[in-house]
Scaffold this motif. Structure first.
Motif, PDB file in Angstrom:
ATOM      1  N   ALA A   1      -7.674   4.671  -4.416  1.00 29.27           N
ATOM      2  CA  ALA A   1      -8.165   3.381  -3.911  1.00 29.27           C
ATOM      3  C   ALA A   1      -8.040   2.305  -4.991  1.00 29.27           C
ATOM      4  O   ALA A   1      -7.638   1.162  -4.711  1.00 29.27           O
ATOM      5  N   PHE A   2      -8.345   2.695  -6.236  1.00 22.10           N
ATOM      6  CA  PHE A   2      -8.252   1.744  -7.341  1.00 22.10           C
ATOM      7  C   PHE A   2      -6.805   1.326  -7.580  1.00 22.10           C
ATOM      8  O   PHE A   2      -6.515   0.144  -7.774  1.00 22.10           O
ATOM      9  N   VAL A   3      -5.894   2.297  -7.605  1.00 23.88           N
ATOM     10  CA  VAL A   3      -4.472   2.002  -7.859  1.00 23.88           C
ATOM     11  C   VAL A   3      -3.923   1.079  -6.775  1.00 23.88           C
ATOM     12  O   VAL A   3      -3.175   0.138  -7.062  1.00 23.88           O
ATOM     13  N   ILE A   4      -4.280   1.329  -5.522  1.00 27.16           N
ATOM     14  CA  ILE A   4      -3.840   0.457  -4.431  1.00 27.16           C
ATOM     15  C   ILE A   4      -4.342  -0.962  -4.665  1.00 27.16           C
ATOM     16  O   ILE A   4      -3.581  -1.935  -4.586  1.00 27.16           O
TER      17      ILE A   4
ATOM     18  N   GLY B   1       3.568  -5.761  -9.989  1.00 27.24           N
ATOM     19  CA  GLY B   1       3.466  -4.337  -9.701  1.00 27.24           C
ATOM     20  C   GLY B   1       3.728  -3.501 -10.938  1.00 27.24           C
ATOM     21  O   GLY B   1       3.039  -2.505 -11.207  1.00 27.24           O
ATOM     22  N   GLY B   2       4.723  -3.906 -11.728  1.00 26.26           N
ATOM     23  CA  GLY B   2       5.050  -3.195 -12.956  1.00 26.26           C
ATOM     24  C   GLY B   2       3.925  -3.258 -13.973  1.00 26.26           C
ATOM     25  O   GLY B   2       3.586  -2.254 -14.611  1.00 26.26           O
ATOM     26  N   LEU B   3       3.323  -4.436 -14.135  1.00 24.85           N
ATOM     27  CA  LEU B   3       2.211  -4.590 -15.077  1.00 24.85           C
ATOM     28  C   LEU B   3       1.032  -3.703 -14.699  1.00 24.85           C
ATOM     29  O   LEU B   3       0.432  -3.039 -15.554  1.00 24.85           O
ATOM     30  N   ALA B   4       0.693  -3.702 -13.411  1.00 27.75           N
ATOM     31  CA  ALA B   4      -0.434  -2.889 -12.951  1.00 27.75           C
ATOM     32  C   ALA B   4      -0.177  -1.410 -13.213  1.00 27.75           C
ATOM     33  O   ALA B   4      -1.062  -0.684 -13.687  1.00 27.75           O
TER      34      ALA B   4
ATOM     35  N   ILE C   1       0.841  -1.209   0.000  1.00 27.10           N
ATOM     36  CA  ILE C   1       0.000   0.000   0.000  1.00 27.10           C
ATOM     37  C   ILE C   1       0.870   1.250   0.000  1.00 27.10           C
ATOM     38  O   ILE C   1       0.589   2.224  -0.721  1.00 27.10           O
ATOM     39  N   PHE C   2       1.924   1.229   0.786  1.00 26.10           N
ATOM     40  CA  PHE C   2       2.832   2.382   0.874  1.00 26.10           C
ATOM     41  C   PHE C   2       3.407   2.731  -0.498  1.00 26.10           C
ATOM     42  O   PHE C   2       3.462   3.906  -0.881  1.00 26.10           O
ATOM     43  N   ILE C   3       3.820   1.717  -1.245  1.00 25.05           N
ATOM     44  CA  ILE C   3       4.396   1.956  -2.571  1.00 25.05           C
ATOM     45  C   ILE C   3       3.349   2.518  -3.520  1.00 25.05           C
ATOM     46  O   ILE C   3       3.620   3.437  -4.300  1.00 25.05           O
TER      47      ILE C   3
ATOM     48  N   VAL D   1      -1.649  -3.953  -5.625  1.00 22.23           N
ATOM     49  CA  VAL D   1      -1.573  -5.034  -4.639  1.00 22.23           C
ATOM     50  C   VAL D   1      -2.136  -6.318  -5.230  1.00 22.23           C
ATOM     51  O   VAL D   1      -1.545  -7.397  -5.096  1.00 22.23           O
ATOM     52  N   GLY D   2      -3.277  -6.195  -5.910  1.00 27.36           N
ATOM     53  CA  GLY D   2      -3.923  -7.380  -6.473  1.00 27.36           C
ATOM     54  C   GLY D   2      -3.090  -8.084  -7.517  1.00 27.36           C
ATOM     55  O   GLY D   2      -2.898  -9.306  -7.455  1.00 27.36           O
ATOM     56  N   PHE D   3      -2.552  -7.337  -8.467  1.00 22.82           N
ATOM     57  CA  PHE D   3      -1.822  -7.988  -9.563  1.00 22.82           C
ATOM     58  C   PHE D   3      -0.401  -8.384  -9.178  1.00 22.82           C
ATOM     59  O   PHE D   3       0.159  -9.318  -9.764  1.00 22.82           O
ATOM     60  N   SER D   4       0.200  -7.703  -8.205  1.00 21.88           N
ATOM     61  CA  SER D   4       1.506  -8.165  -7.738  1.00 21.88           C
ATOM     62  C   SER D   4       1.353  -9.544  -7.096  1.00 21.88           C
ATOM     63  O   SER D   4       2.166 -10.449  -7.329  1.00 21.88           O
TER      64      SER D   4
END
Length: 320
Positions: A155-158, A237-240, A120-122, A162-165
């Motif tokens: 909220a979406f980006v988090i 994380g990169g893909l997202a 979340i922090f990232i 997080v989801g795709f990583s």
């Protein structure tokens, strides 16, 4: 632009190809290998002791390449920083997770809440940089329309990062599987970036593809090294981040359809078992289910790569 991107691919490929064999030798000589889960397929136990954390090499190679090519072309900007933070940030989380597993000789690394907080922090750090760059915080929601809200977008980006990583991390269970899927996904986004003339994302994607191609030589079955969480979390994380900053976030549902299915299989299995006491699949993530019904690793790999490729082609047809 195309020639520059090919140079980036070759640079990352060569760097990974040079340093990965050293990584394998170092990890093997220090007996730092992957501990295979007891609850996984029994025949995977023979992989125990295989060097891991290979993702560190292609992540660093992609980072170095993205930076030097961007500086060479005078294209170093906030978007490059965002992409590298997404890659390196989640890669560092994975590195810590892998390091704890190896140091304590166990299959559990960071606690779930620790990993979640760092993730979340990232994501928030990425949003902060985007705000300074006057990024348009607009998100299209089906049945609702476009919402221009920093809060909703954050909220979406988090959720997305997080989801795709974690989704790519779940998919990294068979030799070469996550590597091949990631090459397909990043190549698709590289094509979209080329069409949009988005230099930063194109160079970033091509740098990762180069590293992954070189890594695949050592990661296909029988794998000489695994990417570990340091690689899988970084790739996710990169893909997202790429999907979001290309303004095509929902594209990842098709381009990364296998990652979505892997995650969905785990969620469905847990819900079914907790509510009915019955399992939907023989084992999850779903690639293990196919193994349990008789598919070899190579067959599962080719099946899942094909599904990933079809998902990418379908999106390009829809987008085009």
């Amino acid at each position: 632009m195309l020639i520059i991107s090919i140079i980036a691919l070759v640079s990352s490929l060569v760097l990974t190809g040079i340093f990965l064999p050293w990584m394998i030798i170092f990890m093997s000589s220090h007996h730092e290998g992957q501990k295979i889960r007891d609850e996984g397929p029994k025949w995977h136990q023979k992989k125990s002791g295989t060097p891991t954390m290979g993702g560190v090499v292609f992540v660093i190679a992609a980072t170095i390449t993205t930076i030097w090519v961007s500086i060479w072309q005078n294209k170093m900007n906030n978007l490059i920083y965002i992409l590298l933070i997404s890659l390196l940030g989640y890669g560092i989380i994975g590195f810590l997770d892998d390091g704890i597993k190896l140091f304590y000789k166990r299959n559990l690394g960071l606690k779930a809440w620790q990993k979640f907080v760092f993730q979340i922090f990232i994501a928030i750090a990425i949003i902060c940089i985007a705000m300074k760059d006057n990024f348009k915080f607009a998100l299209f929601l089906p049945l609702i329309g476009t919402i221009s809200s920093v809060v909703v977008f954050t909220a979406f980006v988090i959720f997305w990062l997080v989801g795709f990583s974690n989704a790519v991390n779940l998919s990294d269970g068979l030799d070469g599987l996550a590597t091949g899927l990631s090459i397909i996904a990043y190549a698709t986004y590289a094509y979209i970036a080329l069409k949009q003339k988005n230099f930063s994302i194109l160079i970033f994607c091509m740098s990762i593809i180069g590293g992954l191609i070189s890594f695949f030589i050592f990661n296909h079955k029988p794998a000489k090294i695994f990417m570990g969480d340091a690689g899988s979390l970084a790739l996710g994380g990169g893909l997202a981040a790429v999907s979001v900053f290309l303004h095509h976030p929902w594209s990842l549902l098709l381009i990364g359809i296998v990652f979505v299915c892997e995650t969905a299989s785990v969620i469905m299995q847990v819900i079914s078992y907790q509510t009915t006491g019955k399992r939907i699949f023989k084992m999850t993530p779903i690639h293990h289910h196919f193994e349990m019904i008789g598919f070899s690793e190579w067959k599962v790999d080719f099946l899942f790569w094909t599904v990933g490729l079809i998902g990418s082609i379908l999106y390009l047809l829809i987008w085009g």
